[in-house]
Design an enzyme around this catalytic site. Structure first.
Site, PDB file in Angstrom:
ATOM      1  N   GLY A 160      10.144   5.181  -1.866  1.00  0.00           N
ATOM      2  CA  GLY A 160      10.630   3.918  -2.353  1.00  0.00           C
ATOM      3  C   GLY A 160      11.744   3.299  -1.646  1.00  0.00           C
ATOM      4  N   SER A 161      11.811   2.026  -1.245  1.00  0.00           N
ATOM      5  CA  SER A 161      12.739   1.701  -0.186  1.00  0.00           C
ATOM      6  C   SER A 161      12.670   0.268   0.039  1.00  0.00           C
ATOM      7  CB  SER A 161      12.968   2.340   1.035  1.00  0.00           C
ATOM      8  OG  SER A 161      11.624   2.533   1.279  1.00  0.00           O
TER       9      SER A 161
END
Length: 193
Positions: A160-161
């Site tokens: 996630g990013s």
């Protein structure tokens, strides 16, 4: 299937960590599924770039389009289900790769401007990989002095990013996406040249 560098080793660590749970009721499923999830998350499919245009550096949803004076920023939020291998939006020469330590706020929030990041400074544009609340590892594949072609792999962020492209202001009226659009790394055109 291809995987991001280090994915197999990380899956093995997760499998070893899960092994003691084999004797609890759902333990065998955890021992099998946890490493498979890690491999699936780090998948690295081939992509076919179109002939022209500035490509998206990431799979996900356009979360930010912002004029920053000297730059136009287009940010792509990568959800946990998206491919997290990032790609070069344009051909370029890597002038600098800078790691900036920071917080780990959700990558879709305004507070993410203070998050840990890696900035690839190319001749004429930048790509910024931003760690999110759960993502704590940014893996750059490039060093200063490297050259890339549009669509080449430049790095990945685990779990996630966000990936931002910073373009010169002349791209402001050439954008092909809007906030909320879904994009694919190395295939979706963000702006025409």
């Amino acid at each position: 299937m291809q995987f991001a560098p280090g994915a197999r080793r990380l899956a093995a660590y997760v499998g070893l960590f899960a092994l003691p749970f084999v004797f609890v009721p759902v333990g065998p499923a955890v021992v099998v599924l946890a490493p498979l999830f890690v491999l699936w998350f780090h998948r690295d499919p081939d992509r076919q770039p179109p002939k022209s245009g500035v490509l998206s550096p990431a799979d996900g949803r356009v979360s930010v389009i912002r004029d920053e004076g000297d730059w136009i920023r287009v940010g792509v939020f990568m959800n946990v289900t998206d491919v997290h291998v990032n790609r070069a939006p344009l051909d370029g020469f890597v002038e600098d790769v800078t790691h900036t330590p920071g917080a780990h706020r959700p990558a879709f929030s305004k507070d993410s401007d203070r998050n840990e990041r890696v900035t690839f400074q190319f001749d004429g544009y930048e790509v910024v990989l931003i760690a999110g609340a759960f993502a704590r590892r940014i893996h750059p594949y490039l060093e200063p002095g490297d050259t890339v072609e549009r669509g080449d792999r430049i790095g990945h962020v685990s779990f996630g990013s966000r990936a931002d492209v910073r373009l010169p202001p002349e791209y402001a009226d050439k954008l092909c996406v809007e906030t909320g659009d879904t994009v694919r790394a190395g295939e979706t055109v963000l702006a025409e040249r």
